[in-house]
Design a protein around this motif. Structure first.
Motif, PDB file in Angstrom:
ATOM      1  N   LEU A   1      34.898  86.179  13.328  1.00  0.00           N
ATOM      2  CA  LEU A   1      36.010  86.404  14.260  1.00  0.00           C
ATOM      3  C   LEU A   1      36.190  87.897  14.559  1.00  0.00           C
ATOM      4  O   LEU A   1      36.425  88.277  15.703  1.00  0.00           O
TER       5      LEU A   1
ATOM      6  N   GLN B   1      47.671  78.338  16.467  1.00  0.00           N
ATOM      7  CA  GLN B   1      46.712  77.265  16.770  1.00  0.00           C
ATOM      8  C   GLN B   1      46.729  76.167  15.705  1.00  0.00           C
ATOM      9  O   GLN B   1      45.881  75.276  15.738  1.00  0.00           O
ATOM     10  N   ASN B   2      47.672  76.253  14.806  1.00  0.00           N
ATOM     11  CA  ASN B   2      47.843  75.210  13.776  1.00  0.00           C
ATOM     12  C   ASN B   2      46.682  75.057  12.809  1.00  0.00           C
ATOM     13  O   ASN B   2      46.596  74.059  12.104  1.00  0.00           O
ATOM     14  N   THR B   3      45.774  76.026  12.805  1.00  0.00           N
ATOM     15  CA  THR B   3      44.669  75.911  11.841  1.00  0.00           C
ATOM     16  C   THR B   3      45.183  76.120  10.416  1.00  0.00           C
ATOM     17  O   THR B   3      44.652  75.538   9.480  1.00  0.00           O
ATOM     18  N   LEU B   4      46.249  76.931  10.271  1.00  0.00           N
ATOM     19  CA  LEU B   4      46.810  77.128   8.929  1.00  0.00           C
ATOM     20  C   LEU B   4      47.423  75.829   8.418  1.00  0.00           C
ATOM     21  O   LEU B   4      47.289  75.485   7.251  1.00  0.00           O
ATOM     22  N   MET B   5      48.090  75.107   9.342  1.00  0.00           N
ATOM     23  CA  MET B   5      48.692  73.835   8.951  1.00  0.00           C
ATOM     24  C   MET B   5      47.581  72.850   8.531  1.00  0.00           C
ATOM     25  O   MET B   5      47.699  72.142   7.535  1.00  0.00           O
ATOM     26  N   ARG B   6      46.496  72.879   9.310  1.00  0.00           N
ATOM     27  CA  ARG B   6      45.383  71.986   8.994  1.00  0.00           C
ATOM     28  C   ARG B   6      44.791  72.343   7.628  1.00  0.00           C
ATOM     29  O   ARG B   6      44.465  71.468   6.838  1.00  0.00           O
TER      30      ARG B   6
ATOM     31  N   LEU C   1      45.692  71.341  19.118  1.00  0.00           N
ATOM     32  CA  LEU C   1      44.296  71.569  18.733  1.00  0.00           C
ATOM     33  C   LEU C   1      44.250  72.589  17.601  1.00  0.00           C
ATOM     34  O   LEU C   1      44.558  73.759  17.809  1.00  0.00           O
ATOM     35  N   ALA C   2      43.905  72.127  16.427  1.00  0.00           N
ATOM     36  CA  ALA C   2      43.857  73.028  15.269  1.00  0.00           C
ATOM     37  C   ALA C   2      42.407  73.406  15.010  1.00  0.00           C
ATOM     38  O   ALA C   2      41.736  72.823  14.160  1.00  0.00           O
ATOM     39  N   LEU C   3      41.913  74.363  15.779  1.00  0.00           N
ATOM     40  CA  LEU C   3      40.531  74.818  15.629  1.00  0.00           C
ATOM     41  C   LEU C   3      40.438  76.269  16.094  1.00  0.00           C
ATOM     42  O   LEU C   3      41.393  76.812  16.637  1.00  0.00           O
ATOM     43  N   TYR C   4      39.278  76.872  15.860  1.00  0.00           N
ATOM     44  CA  TYR C   4      39.092  78.289  16.214  1.00  0.00           C
ATOM     45  C   TYR C   4      38.366  78.400  17.550  1.00  0.00           C
ATOM     46  O   TYR C   4      37.213  78.004  17.673  1.00  0.00           O
TER      47      TYR C   4
END
Lengths: 397, 307
Positions: free
Chosen positions: A12, A222-227, B83-86
């Motif tokens: 990233l 982006q809710n990746t932390l929640m995931r 959408l929980a992605l990068y």
């Protein structure tokens, strides 16, 4: 698990051109520019005070004054002729530091020992007091020398051979004092590179605030932390997954900038960087600085709500830490109160540690205080960030 | 597979969920319906251990959720609404990252990756950055990430929001295909037709309470009141109200529309006779069979009127 986090964070950062510029290119360019720009300030090879003499007296004494000034090491004669006051004003605005005017009748007044307003000195407005005092000192020396020669000429008929006798006892002032800079080997002087590199390493390391906080905020948004939470990633693991890659990025920064100091800066005529005597000390201080920068980044990342806020607050904080901490203006130039204030900036502790190693050649024991203070500061910040984040998480990330 | 007993969750003194009881068997696709703020997302968050609860008990795979959250999470997956992605990682990088943080490696990783990729038809998109994918493709990647641990239970929180009909159908068939792998799915959606298409069972939740629950067929059968809608060439609602005195099951919808509940030949011919006597012309008669949407609206509307 950490391998995946490490790889993700590296990818990233590497794909973010702005982060790359802020982390690696900006501090490298700073080092290059500052080392080259300041190289003459730390060198005794080249005069850095530019002056001009307008001799309206055209006497032997005035000519002698001009000639002796011309041979003074610290002074450099301005290379454009100045014929009127308009040109003089223009020259003082364009790099001339001092314009000495020897008025008509100077030699008569000098002979009869009239010492008031013998000469006129015009000074450029940007000249600092220490430079003015240096020039005045040089001028006094020259006038003193002329006066002694003049007196010897007067005594010569009375005491024949006195001039030769005095000259034979004259001492060479250039080697009179054996100067030894603290922490440096004999006959070594500090260089602009040794002074600049530590400052810009410290400043550059704190720039991880921007990519680190923006990536974290994007992950929150982006809710990746929640995931990740739903995938059993706890806050300590999540934080460790941030700390480790950014510590490595900071180390890459440090060694890249040291590389610039050692290999690139000499190509542009400035002195090459030398590493000092303690590699362990260097690693300890840079690790402490890394923790401090990462802790600050995490507090910002969990406190603010948007990338824009993070970049603005991160940028401002960086510049403030740098200004207070002696990165932009060296601490020894600051008044006492400001020097006290500078201790609140972790950049100041890091800079002291790096200067101890690069400039003063001190050992690891001498930088332990700075390294532990920085690491402590970073750990406290990380704990605060962890508490804030767990509270936010409870209320929905 | 999932048993929820008397579950209650409070925010301060407000009950977000009130004495919820749900039982979902293995291999069942279970729909959770409810208007915004009904408590669907809160329930899904609790089931994934993202939110705590105050009262009740949840058993997942026969294990109490509170004490076995880490173990249960390994057997479940949560596919969130957003959408929980990068965006800056490619499809395969996203999959590798989310597999990596779950410590999935070796042959298991390869098998699970293949399963996630083929189930969601991502084979041709692996090297593409997520940011360049269409909305539907991103949704498929979002689901694929959820399949990486080859879960027994999948929680989908409105996974088809904001995508085109074709992609929506693809996703629905993907979810439906999970049934053949004996996966248990809990699916929340605003789209009733989706629930009708893919779910075996459903619960309707409103104001934090379950107001109807069961197999789709049973729900529709109970709710179907065998009514008929009679449209008239008329526009006097007051006069029409007088007709309700003659037939109990008659309801006035508006000045030109009547609804005859539990219609049969007797009450229908009685109504038509009255209308003929009053010289009110009939424009159209529609016989209604209740779908899930009507059931949902009827139930939630009647609930709301009690509040």
């Amino acid at each position: 698990m950490f391998k995946a986090m490490l790889k993700k964070e590296f990818v990233l950062v590497l794909r973010d051109k702005h982060s790359l510029a802020a982390l690696f290119i900006m501090p490298s360019i700073f080092i290059l520019i500052m080392s080259i720009a300041l190289k003459d300030t730390f060198s005794d090879d080249r005069a850095f005070i530019r002056y001009n003499v307008t001799d309206n007296d055209q006497s032997n004494i005035s000519r002698s004054l001009s000639a002796i000034l011309d041979h003074t090491t610290n002074l450099q004669q301005y290379d454009h002729a100045i014929t009127d006051s308009k040109e003089l004003q223009a020259a003082l605005n364009k790099g001339l530091h001092f314009a000495l005017t020897i008025p008509k009748g100077f030699s008569e007044k000098f002979i009869v020992n009239t010492s008031k307003n013998l000469l006129r000195l015009d000074v450029a407005s940007e000249v600092k007091m220490d430079m003015l005092n240096l020039f005045k000192g040089e001028l006094s020396n020259v006038l003193m020398q002329i006066r002694i020669e003049q007196m010897l000429q007067q005594f010569e008929p009375v005491v024949p051979g006195i001039t030769a006798q005095i000259n034979s006892q004259a001492i060479d002032t250039s080697d009179l004092v054996n100067i030894h800079f603290n922490g440096l080997p004999p006959n070594k002087i500090p260089t602009s590179t040794q002074q600049s590199v530590p400052s810009w390493i410290v400043f550059g390391m704190f720039f991880i605030i921007i990519p680190m906080s923006t990536i974290f905020i994007n992950e929150r948004k982006q809710n990746t932390l929640m995931r990740m939470s739903a995938m059993n990633i706890s806050i300590p693991i999540l934080f460790a997954g941030k700390i480790i890659p950014y510590m490595l990025i900071n180390q890459i920064q440090v060694w890249l900038m040291i590389g610039v100091g050692i290999f690139i800066v000499p190509f542009f005529g400035a002195d090459a960087l030398t590493l000092g005597n303690s590699l362990t000390g260097l690693l300890l201080v840079s690790t402490g600085l890394s923790l401090a920068a990462i802790g600050t980044s995490m507090v910002i990342a969990v406190s603010v709500n948007s990338v824009e806020q993070a970049t603005t607050i991160g940028g401002i904080l960086n510049i403030l830490f740098g200004a207070i901490g002696g990165v932009m203006v060296p601490k020894f130039l600051m008044p006492q109160s400001m020097q006290m204030l500078s201790n609140i900036s972790p950049m100041s502790w890091g800079l002291d540690g790096f200067l101890d190693i690069f400039l003063r050649g001190l050992s690891v024991q001498e930088v332990l205080t700075e390294a532990f203070a920085l690491a402590g500061f970073g750990i406290i910040q990380l704990l605060i960030a962890g508490l804030l984040f767990s509270r936010k998480k409870r209320n929905g990330i | 597979m999932i048993r929820i007993n008397n579950l209650s969750k409070y925010y301060g003194t407000t009950a977000a969920l009130n004495a919820i009881n749900i039982c979902i068997g293995k291999g069942v696709i279970f729909g959770l319906l409810g208007p915004n703020g009904a408590g669907k997302t809160t329930l899904i968050s609790i089931l994934n251990g993202l939110t705590t609860f105050q009262e009740g008990e949840i058993l997942v795979c026969d294990l109490p959720l509170r004490k076995n959250l880490r173990e249960i999470r390994k057997r479940c997956t949560f596919i969130p609404q957003f959408l929980a992605l990068y965006d800056n990682l490619s499809v395969i990088e996203n999959l590798h990252f989310f597999a990596g943080i779950q410590n999935i490696s070796g042959t298991v990783l390869q098998n699970n990756l293949d399963y996630a990729i083929t189930t969601n038809s991502l084979e041709k998109l692996l090297k593409q950055k997520a940011v360049t994918l269409s909305g539907g493709q991103k949704r498929r990647l979002n689901i694929a990430i959820g399949l990486l641990n080859n879960p027994d239970i999948l929680y989908f929180d409105e996974p088809t929001i904001g995508i085109d009909p074709e992609s929506r159908n693809d996703i629905l068939s993907t979810i439906r295909s999970l049934k053949k792998d004996n996966k248990t799915v809990v699916y929340t959606s605003h789209y009733m037709d989706e629930i009708e298409k893919i779910c075996d069972e459903a619960a309707i939740i409103n104001h934090g309470e379950i107001i109807a629950q069961g197999s789709l067929d049973a729900l529709l059968q109970t709710a179907n009141d065998n009514s008929a809608i009679i449209e008239l060439h008329y526009s006097d609602q007051t006069s029409l109200h007088l007709l309700t005195d003659c037939i109990d099951t008659l309801q006035v919808i508006d000045g030109s529309t009547l609804k005859l509940k539990q219609q049969n030949s007797t009450n229908m011919s009685a109504l038509l006779k009255i209308l003929e006597t009053k010289q009110i012309a009939v424009k159209q008669i529609r016989y209604q069979s209740m779908d899930l949407e009507s059931l949902f609206i009827t139930l939630t509307a009647s609930e709301n009127s009690h509040v």
